[in-house]
Design a protein around this motif. Structure first.
Motif, mmCIF file in Angstrom:
data_model
loop_
_atom_site.group_PDB
_atom_site.id
_atom_site.type_symbol
_atom_site.label_atom_id
_atom_site.label_comp_id
_atom_site.label_asym_id
_atom_site.label_seq_id
_atom_site.Cartn_x
_atom_site.Cartn_y
_atom_site.Cartn_z
ATOM 1 N N ARG A 163 0.835 -1.207 0.000
ATOM 2 C CA ARG A 163 0.000 0.000 0.000
ATOM 3 C C ARG A 163 0.870 1.257 0.000
ATOM 4 O O ARG A 163 0.554 2.240 -0.667
ATOM 5 N N LYS A 164 1.959 1.202 0.736
ATOM 6 C CA LYS A 164 2.890 2.333 0.780
ATOM 7 C C LYS A 164 3.544 2.563 -0.579
ATOM 8 O O LYS A 164 3.706 3.706 -1.024
ATOM 9 N N LEU A 165 3.923 1.469 -1.247
ATOM 10 C CA LEU A 165 4.654 1.584 -2.508
ATOM 11 C C LEU A 165 3.734 1.874 -3.684
ATOM 12 O O LEU A 165 4.166 2.476 -4.673
ATOM 13 N N ASN A 166 2.479 1.445 -3.601
ATOM 14 C CA ASN A 166 1.539 1.702 -4.696
ATOM 15 C C ASN A 166 1.342 3.194 -4.932
ATOM 16 O O ASN A 166 1.061 3.624 -6.048
ATOM 17 N N GLU A 167 1.519 3.973 -3.886
ATOM 18 C CA GLU A 167 1.395 5.420 -4.013
ATOM 19 C C GLU A 167 2.468 6.000 -4.931
ATOM 20 O O GLU A 167 2.311 7.076 -5.485
ATOM 21 N N HIS A 168 3.560 5.260 -5.071
ATOM 22 C CA HIS A 168 4.692 5.745 -5.865
ATOM 23 C C HIS A 168 4.898 4.914 -7.130
ATOM 24 O O HIS A 168 5.935 5.000 -7.770
ATOM 25 N N GLN A 169 3.907 4.087 -7.469
ATOM 26 C CA GLN A 169 3.917 3.291 -8.699
ATOM 27 C C GLN A 169 5.150 2.394 -8.802
ATOM 28 O O GLN A 169 5.773 2.275 -9.849
ATOM 29 N N ILE A 170 5.494 1.753 -7.689
ATOM 30 C CA ILE A 170 6.579 0.769 -7.673
ATOM 31 C C ILE A 170 5.967 -0.621 -7.814
ATOM 32 O O ILE A 170 5.010 -0.958 -7.118
ATOM 33 N N LYS A 171 6.501 -1.424 -8.730
ATOM 34 C CA LYS A 171 6.006 -2.785 -8.905
ATOM 35 C C LYS A 171 6.320 -3.620 -7.667
ATOM 36 O O LYS A 171 7.451 -3.631 -7.193
ATOM 37 N N VAL A 172 5.312 -4.299 -7.148
ATOM 38 C CA VAL A 172 5.488 -5.167 -5.987
ATOM 39 C C VAL A 172 5.107 -6.586 -6.385
ATOM 40 O O VAL A 172 4.010 -6.822 -6.888
ATOM 41 N N SER A 173 6.022 -7.526 -6.174
ATOM 42 C CA SER A 173 5.738 -8.936 -6.465
ATOM 43 C C SER A 173 5.981 -9.748 -5.199
ATOM 44 O O SER A 173 6.549 -9.251 -4.223
ATOM 45 N N THR A 174 5.540 -10.982 -5.209
ATOM 46 C CA THR A 174 5.771 -11.866 -4.080
ATOM 47 C C THR A 174 6.274 -13.197 -4.605
ATOM 48 O O THR A 174 5.932 -13.596 -5.723
#
Length: 206
Positions: A163-174
């Motif tokens: 949620r924190k990174l989505n604000e900065h349009q960073i791709k998050v994977s798991t």
């Protein structure tokens, strides 16, 4: 357990404080050291003392290090556009042993656990966000891989960070769930862990 020597008793008591070592194993280790040259005990004691007094933690990723910035963060061949977020230091060692990952790491020092009184402020989450946002253009972070335990606490932490990174349009994977639910990375076999890193998927809280 009866001891014929107070010195043996003290040694066994201290050795048995280590995780996974009971009194019997501690006794075997103490007796083993007694049979070795005195220099063996001196070297062991010296190494442990030096570890406690001189070990550092990387100012970027919080991994253990001999210098202010660890050899992984300083590695010329590491892909600095990738950051793998892990719970603790043994997870870094586990992933490195797979030889399947060539990016950087970020050690949180735990996971969010309200029951244990661990919130986001107790973890290295802010330093992760600042590290990503302040990365230079030539080393811009493009993807953050969540490699946290497959537990409710791990999922909560992944959700919070995403949620924190989505604000900065960073791709998050798991990492792929080849790791059993409730499993810890340091106890996962290298093949399964390596495949999980290679077949990671886009993180979604849904």
């Amino acid at each position: 357990m009866e001891y014929s020597s107070k010195l043996i008793e003290n040694a066994v008591t201290e050795i048995s404080r280590l995780p996974g070592i009971g009194k019997k194993t501690a006794m075997r280790l103490a007796l083993y050291l007694l049979k070795q040259k005195e220099s063996v005990s001196d070297d062991l004691a010296g190494a442990i003392t030096a570890l406690r007094k001189n070990i550092k933690y990387c100012s970027l990723c919080h991994n253990i290090s001999d210098t202010e910035i660890c050899s992984i963060c300083n590695g010329k061949r590491r892909d600095k556009s990738l950051i793998c977020v892990v719970e603790d230091i043994p997870d870094v060692l586990a992933i490195e042993n797979t030889s399947q990952y060539n990016g950087l790491y970020h050690v949180l020092g735990g996971v969010i656990s309200p029951i244990q009184g661990i919130g986001p402020d107790e973890l290295k989450i802010d330093s992760l966000i600042n590290r990503i946002l302040n990365s230079h253009a030539e080393e811009k972070v493009k993807e953050v891989i969540m490699a946290l335990p497959a537990t409710m606490e791990g999922d909560t932490t992944s959700f919070y960070i995403s949620r924190k990174l989505n604000e900065h349009q960073i791709k998050v994977s798991t990492i792929a769930r080849g790791i059993p639910i409730g499993g810890e990375l340091e106890f996962t076999d290298e093949v399964t862990l390596g495949r999980s890193i290679l077949t990671r998927v886009k993180y979604s809280p849904d």
